[in-house]
Design a protein around this motif. Sequence first.
Motif, mmCIF file in Angstrom:
data_model
loop_
_atom_site.group_PDB
_atom_site.id
_atom_site.type_symbol
_atom_site.label_atom_id
_atom_site.label_comp_id
_atom_site.label_asym_id
_atom_site.label_seq_id
_atom_site.Cartn_x
_atom_site.Cartn_y
_atom_site.Cartn_z
ATOM 1 N N UNK A 1 0.820 -1.215 0.000
ATOM 2 C CA UNK A 1 0.000 0.000 0.000
ATOM 3 C C UNK A 1 0.856 1.267 0.000
ATOM 4 N N UNK A 2 2.065 1.204 0.567
ATOM 5 C CA UNK A 2 2.958 2.369 0.527
ATOM 6 C C UNK A 2 3.336 2.711 -0.910
ATOM 7 N N UNK A 3 3.653 1.683 -1.685
ATOM 8 C CA UNK A 3 4.006 1.911 -3.088
ATOM 9 C C UNK A 3 2.804 2.430 -3.864
ATOM 10 N N UNK A 4 1.643 1.855 -3.597
ATOM 11 C CA UNK A 4 0.421 2.319 -4.261
ATOM 12 C C UNK A 4 0.139 3.782 -3.923
ATOM 13 N N UNK A 5 0.294 4.155 -2.665
ATOM 14 C CA UNK A 5 0.090 5.541 -2.245
ATOM 15 C C UNK A 5 1.071 6.479 -2.931
ATOM 16 N N UNK A 6 2.322 6.052 -3.078
ATOM 17 C CA UNK A 6 3.327 6.888 -3.742
ATOM 18 C C UNK A 6 2.942 7.147 -5.194
ATOM 19 N N UNK A 7 2.516 6.116 -5.898
ATOM 20 C CA UNK A 7 2.146 6.302 -7.301
ATOM 21 C C UNK A 7 0.864 7.113 -7.444
ATOM 22 N N UNK A 8 -0.073 6.941 -6.533
ATOM 23 C CA UNK A 8 -1.295 7.760 -6.570
ATOM 24 C C UNK A 8 -0.964 9.222 -6.297
#
Length: 91
Positions: A68-75
């Motif tokens: 989810x950290x990576x997903x948040x960064x890309x969002x």
Amino acid sequence: MLPTTSSFFTGALAALYAVAGLFFLRFWKRTRDALFMSFAMAFALLALNQILLALGGFEREEQSWIYLLRLLAFLLIIAAVVRKNLEGRRR
């Protein structure tokens, strides 16, 4: 891949993400453009993601909460680019 090799590359990637984040932070200090701050925060999240991967010993990162950290960064990056494009159209 050997665990030590994997840890080395994970640590190197975390350091590179952190350096990229610091560059964007420097650009933000100079221009006060929100796009640069968003990119700095996104790269900080990506660095944190890699650090937690190296220290956490996760077997499959895509099946853990850390993804989810990576997903948040890309969002965050997507939202910053869209916001910047919308600002340009209003002018």
